[in-house]
Design a protein around this motif. Sequence first.
Motif, mmCIF file in Angstrom:
data_model
loop_
_atom_site.group_PDB
_atom_site.id
_atom_site.type_symbol
_atom_site.label_atom_id
_atom_site.label_comp_id
_atom_site.label_asym_id
_atom_site.label_seq_id
_atom_site.Cartn_x
_atom_site.Cartn_y
_atom_site.Cartn_z
ATOM 1 N N PHE A 117 0.849 -1.203 0.000
ATOM 2 C CA PHE A 117 0.000 0.000 0.000
ATOM 3 C C PHE A 117 0.875 1.240 0.000
ATOM 4 N N ASP A 118 0.540 2.186 -0.886
ATOM 5 C CA ASP A 118 1.275 3.450 -0.966
ATOM 6 C C ASP A 118 0.639 4.454 -0.012
ATOM 7 N N ILE A 119 1.394 4.885 0.993
ATOM 8 C CA ILE A 119 0.822 5.753 2.025
ATOM 9 C C ILE A 119 0.957 7.244 1.703
ATOM 10 N N LYS A 120 1.472 7.589 0.532
ATOM 11 C CA LYS A 120 1.571 9.006 0.163
ATOM 12 C C LYS A 120 0.197 9.658 0.215
ATOM 13 N N ASN A 121 0.143 10.841 0.826
ATOM 14 C CA ASN A 121 -1.090 11.644 0.903
ATOM 15 C C ASN A 121 -2.243 10.918 1.608
ATOM 16 N N LYS A 122 -1.907 9.982 2.496
ATOM 17 C CA LYS A 122 -2.941 9.234 3.200
ATOM 18 C C LYS A 122 -2.979 9.625 4.671
ATOM 19 N N THR A 123 -4.180 9.648 5.229
ATOM 20 C CA THR A 123 -4.369 9.802 6.667
ATOM 21 C C THR A 123 -4.521 8.412 7.281
ATOM 22 N N TYR A 124 -4.591 8.353 8.594
ATOM 23 C CA TYR A 124 -4.797 7.069 9.278
ATOM 24 C C TYR A 124 -6.058 6.384 8.768
ATOM 25 N N GLU A 125 -7.134 7.151 8.604
ATOM 26 C CA GLU A 125 -8.422 6.578 8.199
ATOM 27 C C GLU A 125 -8.391 5.994 6.795
ATOM 28 N N LYS A 126 -7.451 6.438 5.968
ATOM 29 C CA LYS A 126 -7.369 5.958 4.592
ATOM 30 C C LYS A 126 -6.513 4.699 4.454
ATOM 31 N N LEU A 127 -5.910 4.262 5.557
ATOM 32 C CA LEU A 127 -5.109 3.048 5.500
ATOM 33 C C LEU A 127 -6.019 1.823 5.397
ATOM 34 N N GLU A 129 -7.546 -1.681 6.559
ATOM 35 C CA GLU A 129 -7.849 -2.098 7.932
ATOM 36 C C GLU A 129 -6.656 -2.817 8.564
ATOM 37 N N GLU A 130 -5.978 -3.642 7.763
ATOM 38 C CA GLU A 130 -4.856 -4.401 8.296
ATOM 39 C C GLU A 130 -3.723 -3.487 8.775
ATOM 40 N N LEU A 131 -3.470 -2.404 8.055
ATOM 41 C CA LEU A 131 -2.411 -1.470 8.465
ATOM 42 C C LEU A 131 -2.843 -0.626 9.658
ATOM 43 N N ARG A 132 -4.140 -0.303 9.738
ATOM 44 C CA ARG A 132 -4.626 0.416 10.920
ATOM 45 C C ARG A 132 -4.430 -0.448 12.167
ATOM 46 N N GLU A 133 -4.729 -1.733 12.036
ATOM 47 C CA GLU A 133 -4.543 -2.645 13.167
ATOM 48 C C GLU A 133 -3.058 -2.755 13.522
ATOM 49 N N LYS A 134 -2.216 -2.826 12.507
ATOM 50 C CA LYS A 134 -0.775 -2.931 12.744
ATOM 51 C C LYS A 134 -0.265 -1.705 13.487
ATOM 52 N N PHE A 135 -0.772 -0.526 13.120
ATOM 53 C CA PHE A 135 -0.390 0.711 13.795
ATOM 54 C C PHE A 135 -0.820 0.659 15.254
ATOM 55 N N ASP A 136 -2.071 0.328 15.490
ATOM 56 C CA ASP A 136 -2.605 0.332 16.865
ATOM 57 C C ASP A 136 -1.935 -0.706 17.762
ATOM 58 N N GLU A 137 -1.507 -1.838 17.179
ATOM 59 C CA GLU A 137 -0.952 -2.927 17.976
ATOM 60 C C GLU A 137 0.565 -2.834 18.128
#
Length: 460
Positions: A117-127, A129-137
């Motif tokens: 996944f390319d995270i350029k110009n992305k906010t947390y909400e645009k990640l 679900e799997e990457l949001r979970e990875k961030f939180d954990e």
Amino acid sequence: MARPRKQTYTLDMYLKKNRKGDIDNNADVQRNFVWNNEQINELIVTVLTDDYIPPIILGEEENSKLHIVDGGCRTAALRKFREMNYKITSAIENSLIPYKKRVTDESGNITYEDAVFDIKNKTYEKLPEELREKFDEYQIETVIHESCDSLKISRYIKRYNNHVAMNTDQKAFTYIDKFAGHIRKILDNRFFVECNNYSEKDKSKGVVERIVVETMMCMNHFENWKPQAKAACKYLNDNATEEEFERFADNLHRLENIVTDDIKGIFNKKDSFVFLTLFDRFTRLGIDDTRFAEFLRDFIKNLRLVKRNEKGLLFDEIDKDLSTKDKQVIADKLSMLESMMLDFLHVDETDLSQGSAESFIAENLNMDIESVRADLDFYNMSLNTLLENTVKVDSKLRNPENRLSLLAMMVYSYKEDKDLDHWMSEYARKNNTYLVNQKKNFIHLKQDFERYCKKNREIA
């Protein structure tokens, strides 16, 4: 005094405690948030790639409230992304984040596939679900000093923040990792120890590393000059060659034998790279190195005070209205210095280019120099026609510095009665660079041409 204890939180839990005030980021002596977007971006990438973040240091009061002693900016940056709609900027490097994507088939079975996944110009909400979970954990480590009051917390903040951050030059150097070892070795040269006007502060602040980078750009890649240190380091990391560094190291060894106390001041942090590039050009004249030292003496005493160039400027007036790192300023300085140097050495530029070509061809093709001289105009015209028909205008193969080896190939083709057109067309399509050492480049071209001829004979 008890040793501090360690505590690990999930990042989600740590940020919740910070938001609620259980972990406070507002100690009286704590500095304000000072990070830029690049630093925030890099921290987020570190979390999403499950890389290492140093522990956050906390001070704990008797009532169990925690205060951030070291790690306040990291905490604020993570909260900006998680809770404040921070958008990762487009300037981020390494923006492609690998992860395991959950896939559910028609039967409800879950499998995991490799995804990016390319995270350029992305906010947390645009990640995803799997990457949001990875961030939180993500596991955030803390070290907690117990039984603290405001005085102890202030003392700890002072202790843990008593360091100097990387400056621009030092940080830029991290972008030339491919050649960093070469540069460190070059800096051990006696030239950088004794034959210059760099202060000890310059040497500790990364200024000398920047001078090496600027010199390498100016000597070998001036058409792609980058005034910013970071951009120059990144460019060299992708485009420089070991041979270029070896030639520079050889130049320095030659300079250390001729630079004396009366002229070493010319090699200062402002103009060093210009004079080092000038010496590189001098080495192609085949003149004794002591003559370069004599030129520098005359420049310091006399020529520096003589108005030259089309605008009638002194050397030190060229950069009065522009940055010393402006490409045109550097080109004007080098042009003035080279003209002064050739005048001082009584070398005519036309004779220089003609003479060096004649001797180069005669030496490398074992030919009589008078014979080469008689037909040189014809060889030059033939080469011009060949290049027009086979090599793109913007190719580095057309660089003036590469002319000698190409001209020698042209002469070689007539000597051996072999046509270069088809080979050159194919070579130019596959290559856009050359070896700076023209003798080595000629050998490389000749060997490639001979392989091409052999291959086509076998096919035929």
